[in-house]
Scaffold this motif. Structure first.
Motif, PDB file in Angstrom:
ATOM      1  N   LEU A 263      17.270  81.035  85.575  1.00  0.00           N
ATOM      2  CA  LEU A 263      15.852  80.955  85.247  1.00  0.00           C
ATOM      3  C   LEU A 263      15.244  79.635  85.722  1.00  0.00           C
ATOM      4  N   PRO A 264      13.960  79.660  86.067  1.00  0.00           N
ATOM      5  CA  PRO A 264      13.263  78.403  86.364  1.00  0.00           C
ATOM      6  C   PRO A 264      13.240  77.523  85.115  1.00  0.00           C
ATOM      7  N   TYR A 272       2.971  65.791  73.253  1.00  0.00           N
ATOM      8  CA  TYR A 272       3.836  66.198  72.151  1.00  0.00           C
ATOM      9  C   TYR A 272       5.037  66.983  72.654  1.00  0.00           C
ATOM     10  N   GLY A 273       4.877  67.681  73.760  1.00  0.00           N
ATOM     11  CA  GLY A 273       5.975  68.474  74.305  1.00  0.00           C
ATOM     12  C   GLY A 273       7.025  67.669  75.037  1.00  0.00           C
ATOM     13  N   ARG A 274       6.893  66.342  75.052  1.00  0.00           N
ATOM     14  CA  ARG A 274       7.873  65.491  75.737  1.00  0.00           C
ATOM     15  C   ARG A 274       9.291  65.824  75.257  1.00  0.00           C
ATOM     16  N   GLY A 275      10.186  66.075  76.200  1.00  0.00           N
ATOM     17  CA  GLY A 275      11.561  66.417  75.875  1.00  0.00           C
ATOM     18  C   GLY A 275      11.813  67.912  75.782  1.00  0.00           C
ATOM     19  N   GLN A 276      10.747  68.707  75.864  1.00  0.00           N
ATOM     20  CA  GLN A 276      10.937  70.163  75.820  1.00  0.00           C
ATOM     21  C   GLN A 276      11.495  70.664  77.148  1.00  0.00           C
ATOM     22  N   THR A 277      12.436  71.590  77.083  1.00  0.00           N
ATOM     23  CA  THR A 277      12.880  72.295  78.278  1.00  0.00           C
ATOM     24  C   THR A 277      12.049  73.563  78.392  1.00  0.00           C
ATOM     25  N   LEU A 278      11.201  73.602  79.394  1.00  0.00           N
ATOM     26  CA  LEU A 278      10.371  74.773  79.640  1.00  0.00           C
ATOM     27  C   LEU A 278      11.182  75.779  80.455  1.00  0.00           C
ATOM     28  N   VAL A 279      11.381  76.946  79.907  1.00  0.00           N
ATOM     29  CA  VAL A 279      12.163  77.994  80.563  1.00  0.00           C
ATOM     30  C   VAL A 279      11.219  79.147  80.888  1.00  0.00           C
ATOM     31  N   ASP A 280      11.077  79.445  82.164  1.00  0.00           N
ATOM     32  CA  ASP A 280      10.153  80.496  82.593  1.00  0.00           C
ATOM     33  C   ASP A 280      10.880  81.835  82.579  1.00  0.00           C
ATOM     34  N   ARG A 281      10.607  82.645  81.544  1.00  0.00           N
ATOM     35  CA  ARG A 281      11.262  83.939  81.387  1.00  0.00           C
ATOM     36  C   ARG A 281      10.333  85.085  81.763  1.00  0.00           C
ATOM     37  N   ASP A 288      -0.759  80.908  87.342  1.00  0.00           N
ATOM     38  CA  ASP A 288      -0.420  79.634  87.983  1.00  0.00           C
ATOM     39  C   ASP A 288       0.228  79.856  89.343  1.00  0.00           C
ATOM     40  N   ILE A 289       1.036  80.905  89.448  1.00  0.00           N
ATOM     41  CA  ILE A 289       1.705  81.202  90.712  1.00  0.00           C
ATOM     42  C   ILE A 289       0.737  81.879  91.681  1.00  0.00           C
ATOM     43  N   VAL A 290       0.003  82.847  91.167  1.00  0.00           N
ATOM     44  CA  VAL A 290      -0.938  83.593  92.011  1.00  0.00           C
ATOM     45  C   VAL A 290      -1.957  82.669  92.666  1.00  0.00           C
ATOM     46  N   HIS A 291      -2.439  81.679  91.918  1.00  0.00           N
ATOM     47  CA  HIS A 291      -3.493  80.799  92.422  1.00  0.00           C
ATOM     48  C   HIS A 291      -2.952  79.473  92.958  1.00  0.00           C
ATOM     49  N   GLY A 292      -1.643  79.395  93.150  1.00  0.00           N
ATOM     50  CA  GLY A 292      -1.056  78.209  93.762  1.00  0.00           C
ATOM     51  C   GLY A 292      -1.119  76.967  92.907  1.00  0.00           C
ATOM     52  N   LEU A 293      -1.124  77.143  91.578  1.00  0.00           N
ATOM     53  CA  LEU A 293      -1.229  76.000  90.674  1.00  0.00           C
ATOM     54  C   LEU A 293       0.123  75.546  90.121  1.00  0.00           C
ATOM     55  N   ALA A 294       1.172  76.308  90.403  1.00  0.00           N
ATOM     56  CA  ALA A 294       2.493  76.003  89.839  1.00  0.00           C
ATOM     57  C   ALA A 294       3.227  74.999  90.719  1.00  0.00           C
ATOM     58  N   SER A 295       3.722  73.931  90.113  1.00  0.00           N
ATOM     59  CA  SER A 295       4.552  72.986  90.852  1.00  0.00           C
ATOM     60  C   SER A 295       5.967  73.550  90.952  1.00  0.00           C
ATOM     61  N   GLU A 296       6.817  72.886  91.710  1.00  0.00           N
ATOM     62  CA  GLU A 296       8.181  73.367  91.902  1.00  0.00           C
ATOM     63  C   GLU A 296       9.000  73.267  90.610  1.00  0.00           C
ATOM     64  N   TRP A 297       9.760  74.302  90.325  1.00  0.00           N
ATOM     65  CA  TRP A 297      10.692  74.314  89.202  1.00  0.00           C
ATOM     66  C   TRP A 297      12.110  74.367  89.759  1.00  0.00           C
ATOM     67  N   GLU A 298      13.045  73.762  89.040  1.00  0.00           N
ATOM     68  CA  GLU A 298      14.456  73.944  89.371  1.00  0.00           C
ATOM     69  C   GLU A 298      14.927  75.261  88.752  1.00  0.00           C
ATOM     70  N   VAL A 299      16.028  75.787  89.251  1.00  0.00           N
ATOM     71  CA  VAL A 299      16.614  77.002  88.692  1.00  0.00           C
ATOM     72  C   VAL A 299      17.982  76.653  88.120  1.00  0.00           C
ATOM     73  N   ALA A 300      18.233  77.081  86.895  1.00  0.00           N
ATOM     74  CA  ALA A 300      19.500  76.792  86.227  1.00  0.00           C
ATOM     75  C   ALA A 300      19.993  78.040  85.513  1.00  0.00           C
ATOM     76  N   GLU A 301      21.291  78.063  85.248  1.00  0.00           N
ATOM     77  CA  GLU A 301      21.857  79.136  84.438  1.00  0.00           C
ATOM     78  C   GLU A 301      21.632  78.765  82.976  1.00  0.00           C
ATOM     79  N   VAL A 302      20.974  79.655  82.235  1.00  0.00           N
ATOM     80  CA  VAL A 302      20.593  79.362  80.858  1.00  0.00           C
ATOM     81  C   VAL A 302      21.269  80.358  79.917  1.00  0.00           C
ATOM     82  N   ALA A 303      21.980  79.837  78.925  1.00  0.00           N
ATOM     83  CA  ALA A 303      22.625  80.688  77.918  1.00  0.00           C
ATOM     84  C   ALA A 303      21.578  81.150  76.908  1.00  0.00           C
TER      85      ALA A 303
END
Length: 329
Positions: A263-264, A272-281, A288-303
């Protein structure tokens, strides 16, 4: 530690509190893990306490000589923050372990990790069970190490709620910049977060049985499992029985016991969200993606889910404590 060539070469990065201690015991005892060394960082307790706790826990495990070294005393940008309300001032709750003759290495844990990684004939798995300050410093100071790292398995983050804040898990919250650096390092990441961390529990009756065992190891495990914490304001301390960080090592040696998705993933660094791991499910592109507003996300294996009974049994049997488990009728 094991000499088996089939064992996974592992370096642990810990802030040895209650659940790190359980994880160290598991790692040393499991035949599929070859603990090359242990890196210590401030987190659950001060760095000096973390180092001492780690050395004493190795005595409990009757471990061979495993190099242990001290690393960062504080996060990259912020002061260290105590977790004594969970782990006690010593880091090990009410558990008092006898002094040890083991000593820490004279070099820093970053240098120790560098030497062990570059000397290993097989790619090393880094298992981060703490704030990721040491791992970030290693990957920034010695980027060549990334070529001989198989992946980074870390206990931290969450795809749902937090514990340090409503949205942030403690290890990532303690040093979010470090977590972001590790995620952006190019090394594959596996996130064992609160979604699974909070599920794997050893029953209180089993912990009591371990406490009354004649085995020192069993007594120590029983005491660690029985560490009680207050789960909310104006609430009494409660038994949780979590194997905690040890679950990340269970996932390493028995990946079929956990459900994961690629997942991204990104770390929130402000507000306030400092330290949150945002997981795009999301299953479909958002605005954000359709209009080109999303910055790059890394992809990781998430349990995302775990077979609780399977990992509870794996944990106890690995430590030679399977007799405490309920026997089939």
């Amino acid at each position: 530690m094991t000499n088996s060539t089939a064992a996974i070469p592992v370096i642990l990065d810990v802030d040895t509190g209650v659940d790190d201690a359980l994880a160290i015991l598991f790692a040393v005892k499991h035949p599929g893990i070859n603990v090359l060394g242990i890196s210590c960082v401030a987190g659950n307790a001060s760095l000096d306490r973390v180092v001492e706790n780690t050395l004493r826990v190795l005595d409990v495990a009757d471990a061979p000589s495993i190099p242990v070294a001290a690393g960062a005393r504080r996060p990259l940008l912020e002061p260290a923050r105590s977790a004594a309300h969970v782990h006690g001032e010593s880091g090990l709750g009410t558990l008092q372990l006898p002094p040890t003759d083991r000593t820490a290495e004279s070099i820093s844990s970053i240098e120790l990790m560098r030497r062990l990684i570059l000397a290993s004939p097989r790619p090393v798995t880094l298992v981060g069970l703490a704030p990721q300050t040491n791992l970030a410093l290693l990957l920034r100071q010695y980027p060549e190490c990334a070529d001989n790292i198989e992946r980074i398995v870390f206990m931290g983050g969450s795809a749902t709620v937090g514990n340090a804040t409503a949205v942030a898990e403690f290890n990532v919250w303690h040093d979010p910049e470090a977590a972001a650096i590790v995620l952006d390092s190019g090394v594959p990441n596996f996130m064992y977060g609160l979604d699974v961390f909070n599920q794997v529990v050893i029953g209180e009756q089993i912990a009591l049985e371990l406490l009354h065992s004649e085995s020192n190891l069993a007594q120590v495990v029983g005491r660690l499992l029985s560490n009680r914490i207050a789960l909310g304001a104006s609430r009494n301390s409660e038994y949780t029985g979590l194997i905690g960080d040890a679950g990340a090592l269970c996932a390493l040696v028995d990946p079929d016991g956990v459900s994961t998705e690629m997942l991204p993933l990104r770390v929130q660094l402000s507000g306030y969200g400092r330290g949150q791991t945002l997981v795009d499910r999301r299953t479909h592109p958002g605005e954000d993606i359709v209009h080109g507003l999303a910055s790059e996300w890394e992809v990781a294996e998430v349990a995302l889910d775990v077979d609780v009974d399977r990992y509870a049994r794996l944990f106890l049997t690995t430590l030679g404590l399977g007799s405490a488990l309920p026997q089939p009728a």
